[in-house]
Scaffold this motif. Structure first.
Motif, PDB file in Angstrom:
ATOM      1  N   PHE A  44      40.307 -20.686 -17.926  1.00 54.10           N
ATOM      2  CA  PHE A  44      40.720 -19.746 -18.960  1.00 54.10           C
ATOM      3  C   PHE A  44      41.093 -18.384 -18.385  1.00 54.10           C
ATOM      4  O   PHE A  44      42.017 -17.731 -18.897  1.00 54.10           O
ATOM      5  CB  PHE A  44      39.655 -19.621 -20.044  1.00 54.10           C
ATOM      6  CG  PHE A  44      39.807 -20.659 -21.107  1.00 54.10           C
ATOM      7  CD1 PHE A  44      40.742 -20.498 -22.112  1.00 54.10           C
ATOM      8  CD2 PHE A  44      39.041 -21.803 -21.089  1.00 54.10           C
ATOM      9  CE1 PHE A  44      40.919 -21.460 -23.082  1.00 54.10           C
ATOM     10  CE2 PHE A  44      39.208 -22.777 -22.053  1.00 54.10           C
ATOM     11  CZ  PHE A  44      40.147 -22.600 -23.053  1.00 54.10           C
ATOM     12  N   ASN A  45      40.413 -17.934 -17.352  1.00 52.90           N
ATOM     13  CA  ASN A  45      40.813 -16.681 -16.697  1.00 52.90           C
ATOM     14  C   ASN A  45      42.235 -16.775 -16.154  1.00 52.90           C
ATOM     15  O   ASN A  45      43.027 -15.835 -16.301  1.00 52.90           O
ATOM     16  CB  ASN A  45      39.860 -16.323 -15.562  1.00 52.90           C
ATOM     17  CG  ASN A  45      38.608 -15.657 -16.039  1.00 52.90           C
ATOM     18  OD1 ASN A  45      38.581 -15.042 -17.092  1.00 52.90           O
ATOM     19  ND2 ASN A  45      37.552 -15.777 -15.249  1.00 52.90           N
ATOM     20  N   MET A  46      42.569 -17.901 -15.545  1.00 50.47           N
ATOM     21  CA  MET A  46      43.917 -18.081 -15.011  1.00 50.47           C
ATOM     22  C   MET A  46      44.952 -18.133 -16.134  1.00 50.47           C
ATOM     23  O   MET A  46      46.031 -17.545 -16.014  1.00 50.47           O
ATOM     24  CB  MET A  46      44.004 -19.364 -14.179  1.00 50.47           C
ATOM     25  CG  MET A  46      43.279 -19.294 -12.878  1.00 50.47           C
ATOM     26  SD  MET A  46      43.968 -18.083 -11.751  1.00 50.47           S
ATOM     27  CE  MET A  46      42.765 -16.800 -11.851  1.00 50.47           C
ATOM     28  N   ILE A  47      44.643 -18.819 -17.229  1.00 50.67           N
ATOM     29  CA  ILE A  47      45.581 -18.907 -18.355  1.00 50.67           C
ATOM     30  C   ILE A  47      45.829 -17.532 -18.955  1.00 50.67           C
ATOM     31  O   ILE A  47      46.981 -17.131 -19.175  1.00 50.67           O
ATOM     32  CB  ILE A  47      45.060 -19.878 -19.431  1.00 50.67           C
ATOM     33  CG1 ILE A  47      45.186 -21.309 -18.940  1.00 50.67           C
ATOM     34  CG2 ILE A  47      45.838 -19.704 -20.740  1.00 50.67           C
ATOM     35  CD1 ILE A  47      44.593 -22.332 -19.878  1.00 50.67           C
ATOM     36  N   PHE A  48      44.773 -16.773 -19.210  1.00 52.50           N
ATOM     37  CA  PHE A  48      44.938 -15.456 -19.821  1.00 52.50           C
ATOM     38  C   PHE A  48      45.627 -14.483 -18.870  1.00 52.50           C
ATOM     39  O   PHE A  48      46.451 -13.667 -19.304  1.00 52.50           O
ATOM     40  CB  PHE A  48      43.602 -14.900 -20.293  1.00 52.50           C
ATOM     41  CG  PHE A  48      43.058 -15.615 -21.490  1.00 52.50           C
ATOM     42  CD1 PHE A  48      43.838 -15.844 -22.605  1.00 52.50           C
ATOM     43  CD2 PHE A  48      41.756 -16.071 -21.499  1.00 52.50           C
ATOM     44  CE1 PHE A  48      43.342 -16.499 -23.715  1.00 52.50           C
ATOM     45  CE2 PHE A  48      41.243 -16.734 -22.606  1.00 52.50           C
ATOM     46  CZ  PHE A  48      42.046 -16.946 -23.718  1.00 52.50           C
ATOM     47  N   THR A  49      45.304 -14.552 -17.580  1.00 47.51           N
ATOM     48  CA  THR A  49      45.965 -13.681 -16.613  1.00 47.51           C
ATOM     49  C   THR A  49      47.452 -13.990 -16.549  1.00 47.51           C
ATOM     50  O   THR A  49      48.298 -13.082 -16.583  1.00 47.51           O
ATOM     51  CB  THR A  49      45.331 -13.831 -15.221  1.00 47.51           C
ATOM     52  OG1 THR A  49      43.939 -13.525 -15.309  1.00 47.51           O
ATOM     53  CG2 THR A  49      45.997 -12.937 -14.200  1.00 47.51           C
ATOM     54  N   TYR A  50      47.812 -15.252 -16.483  1.00 46.36           N
ATOM     55  CA  TYR A  50      49.215 -15.659 -16.438  1.00 46.36           C
ATOM     56  C   TYR A  50      49.943 -15.234 -17.714  1.00 46.36           C
ATOM     57  O   TYR A  50      51.035 -14.665 -17.652  1.00 46.36           O
ATOM     58  CB  TYR A  50      49.325 -17.175 -16.245  1.00 46.36           C
ATOM     59  CG  TYR A  50      50.718 -17.693 -16.435  1.00 46.36           C
ATOM     60  CD1 TYR A  50      51.679 -17.529 -15.445  1.00 46.36           C
ATOM     61  CD2 TYR A  50      51.090 -18.340 -17.614  1.00 46.36           C
ATOM     62  CE1 TYR A  50      52.965 -17.990 -15.620  1.00 46.36           C
ATOM     63  CE2 TYR A  50      52.378 -18.807 -17.798  1.00 46.36           C
ATOM     64  CZ  TYR A  50      53.309 -18.628 -16.796  1.00 46.36           C
ATOM     65  OH  TYR A  50      54.587 -19.074 -16.978  1.00 46.36           O
ATOM     66  N   ARG A  51      49.335 -15.488 -18.844  1.00 50.22           N
ATOM     67  CA  ARG A  51      49.969 -15.166 -20.130  1.00 50.22           C
ATOM     68  C   ARG A  51      50.181 -13.659 -20.283  1.00 50.22           C
ATOM     69  O   ARG A  51      51.251 -13.209 -20.682  1.00 50.22           O
ATOM     70  CB  ARG A  51      49.113 -15.702 -21.273  1.00 50.22           C
ATOM     71  CG  ARG A  51      49.748 -15.516 -22.625  1.00 50.22           C
ATOM     72  CD  ARG A  51      48.973 -16.299 -23.685  1.00 50.22           C
ATOM     73  NE  ARG A  51      49.622 -16.133 -24.960  1.00 50.22           N
ATOM     74  CZ  ARG A  51      49.108 -15.434 -25.968  1.00 50.22           C
ATOM     75  NH1 ARG A  51      47.935 -14.865 -25.844  1.00 50.22           N
ATOM     76  NH2 ARG A  51      49.761 -15.308 -27.091  1.00 50.22           N
ATOM     77  N   TYR A  52      49.177 -12.866 -19.959  1.00 53.71           N
ATOM     78  CA  TYR A  52      49.283 -11.421 -20.096  1.00 53.71           C
ATOM     79  C   TYR A  52      50.323 -10.851 -19.132  1.00 53.71           C
ATOM     80  O   TYR A  52      51.140 -10.006 -19.513  1.00 53.71           O
ATOM     81  CB  TYR A  52      47.924 -10.769 -19.863  1.00 53.71           C
ATOM     82  CG  TYR A  52      47.940  -9.282 -20.056  1.00 53.71           C
ATOM     83  CD1 TYR A  52      48.206  -8.724 -21.303  1.00 53.71           C
ATOM     84  CD2 TYR A  52      47.706  -8.424 -19.002  1.00 53.71           C
ATOM     85  CE1 TYR A  52      48.234  -7.352 -21.485  1.00 53.71           C
ATOM     86  CE2 TYR A  52      47.729  -7.064 -19.165  1.00 53.71           C
ATOM     87  CZ  TYR A  52      47.999  -6.532 -20.412  1.00 53.71           C
ATOM     88  OH  TYR A  52      48.033  -5.181 -20.579  1.00 53.71           O
ATOM     89  N   CYS A  53      50.326 -11.323 -17.892  1.00 51.17           N
ATOM     90  CA  CYS A  53      51.327 -10.854 -16.922  1.00 51.17           C
ATOM     91  C   CYS A  53      52.733 -11.244 -17.342  1.00 51.17           C
ATOM     92  O   CYS A  53      53.668 -10.454 -17.207  1.00 51.17           O
ATOM     93  CB  CYS A  53      51.021 -11.409 -15.531  1.00 51.17           C
ATOM     94  SG  CYS A  53      49.579 -10.659 -14.763  1.00 51.17           S
ATOM     95  N   ARG A  54      52.878 -12.430 -17.855  1.00 47.19           N
ATOM     96  CA  ARG A  54      54.201 -12.869 -18.322  1.00 47.19           C
ATOM     97  C   ARG A  54      54.679 -12.017 -19.492  1.00 47.19           C
ATOM     98  O   ARG A  54      55.841 -11.612 -19.534  1.00 47.19           O
ATOM     99  CB  ARG A  54      54.134 -14.340 -18.724  1.00 47.19           C
ATOM    100  CG  ARG A  54      55.451 -14.892 -19.146  1.00 47.19           C
ATOM    101  CD  ARG A  54      55.358 -16.357 -19.441  1.00 47.19           C
ATOM    102  NE  ARG A  54      56.605 -16.808 -20.050  1.00 47.19           N
ATOM    103  CZ  ARG A  54      56.744 -17.918 -20.682  1.00 47.19           C
ATOM    104  NH1 ARG A  54      55.722 -18.744 -20.807  1.00 47.19           N
ATOM    105  NH2 ARG A  54      57.900 -18.255 -21.191  1.00 47.19           N
ATOM    106  N   MET A  55      53.792 -11.727 -20.450  1.00 45.81           N
ATOM    107  CA  MET A  55      54.171 -10.890 -21.588  1.00 45.81           C
ATOM    108  C   MET A  55      54.565  -9.488 -21.123  1.00 45.81           C
ATOM    109  O   MET A  55      55.538  -8.912 -21.620  1.00 45.81           O
ATOM    110  CB  MET A  55      53.025 -10.807 -22.593  1.00 45.81           C
ATOM    111  CG  MET A  55      52.834 -12.072 -23.397  1.00 45.81           C
ATOM    112  SD  MET A  55      51.374 -12.129 -24.473  1.00 45.81           S
ATOM    113  CE  MET A  55      51.006 -10.470 -24.850  1.00 45.81           C
ATOM    114  N   LEU A  56      53.824  -8.921 -20.189  1.00 43.87           N
ATOM    115  CA  LEU A  56      54.153  -7.597 -19.668  1.00 43.87           C
ATOM    116  C   LEU A  56      55.494  -7.599 -18.956  1.00 43.87           C
ATOM    117  O   LEU A  56      56.317  -6.707 -19.155  1.00 43.87           O
ATOM    118  CB  LEU A  56      53.074  -7.130 -18.697  1.00 43.87           C
ATOM    119  CG  LEU A  56      51.904  -6.370 -19.268  1.00 43.87           C
ATOM    120  CD1 LEU A  56      50.899  -6.088 -18.167  1.00 43.87           C
ATOM    121  CD2 LEU A  56      52.348  -5.086 -19.916  1.00 43.87           C
ATOM    122  N   GLU A  57      55.721  -8.606 -18.112  1.00 39.64           N
ATOM    123  CA  GLU A  57      56.953  -8.636 -17.336  1.00 39.64           C
ATOM    124  C   GLU A  57      58.164  -8.909 -18.210  1.00 39.64           C
ATOM    125  O   GLU A  57      59.256  -8.396 -17.948  1.00 39.64           O
ATOM    126  CB  GLU A  57      56.859  -9.670 -16.218  1.00 39.64           C
ATOM    127  CG  GLU A  57      57.930  -9.508 -15.179  1.00 39.64           C
ATOM    128  CD  GLU A  57      57.698 -10.347 -13.956  1.00 39.64           C
ATOM    129  OE1 GLU A  57      58.381 -10.101 -12.960  1.00 39.64           O
ATOM    130  OE2 GLU A  57      56.843 -11.242 -13.978  1.00 39.64           O
TER     131      GLU A  57
END
Length: 86
Positions: A44-57
Motif C-alpha cells: 500500500f505504501n508503494m501504491i499510494f506513493t506511485y499514485r500521489y507522484c503521478r497526480m503531482l506530475e
C-alpha cells in the motif's frame, strides 16, 4: 532488503552521529528509500506513493520533470535539516 539479507534496517536508518563522525553518507539517501519489509503495508505504501507522484506530475508539474525532481530533493533536505536541529 531484509528478506534478501543484503542489509538490515539498522544499516539504513538516519543517524546524524554516524553520518558526521563515521562518514556514513549513504544514510542521507537510504532513509527515504526503505519502506519496511515486504508485506501488505509495503504494497500500500508503494501504491499510494506511485499514485500521489503521478497526480503531482500530471497536474502541478506537467511538462516540468526537473521541477518535480527538485521539489523532492528540496523536501528531503528540509526534512533532514529540521531533524538535525530538533
Amino acid at each position: 532488503m531484509n528478506q534478501l539479507e543484503l542489509a538490515s534496517p539498522f544499516q539504513l536508518y538516519f543517524n546524524p552521529i554516524l553520518i558526521l563522525k563515521q562518514g556514513q553518507i549513504w544514510r542521507l539517501v537510504t532513509t527515504f528509500l526503505f519502506f519496511g519489509t515486504f508485506g501488505f503495508n509495503f504494497f500500500f505504501n508503494m501504491i499510494f506513493t506511485y499514485r500521489y507522484c503521478r497526480m503531482l506530475e500530471e497536474g502541478s508539474f506537467r511538462n516540468r520533470t526537473a521541477d518535480f525532481v527538485l521539489m523532492f530533493m528540496f523536501g528531503a533536505v528540509c526534512m533532514i535539516v529540521s531533524f538535525i536541529h530538533a
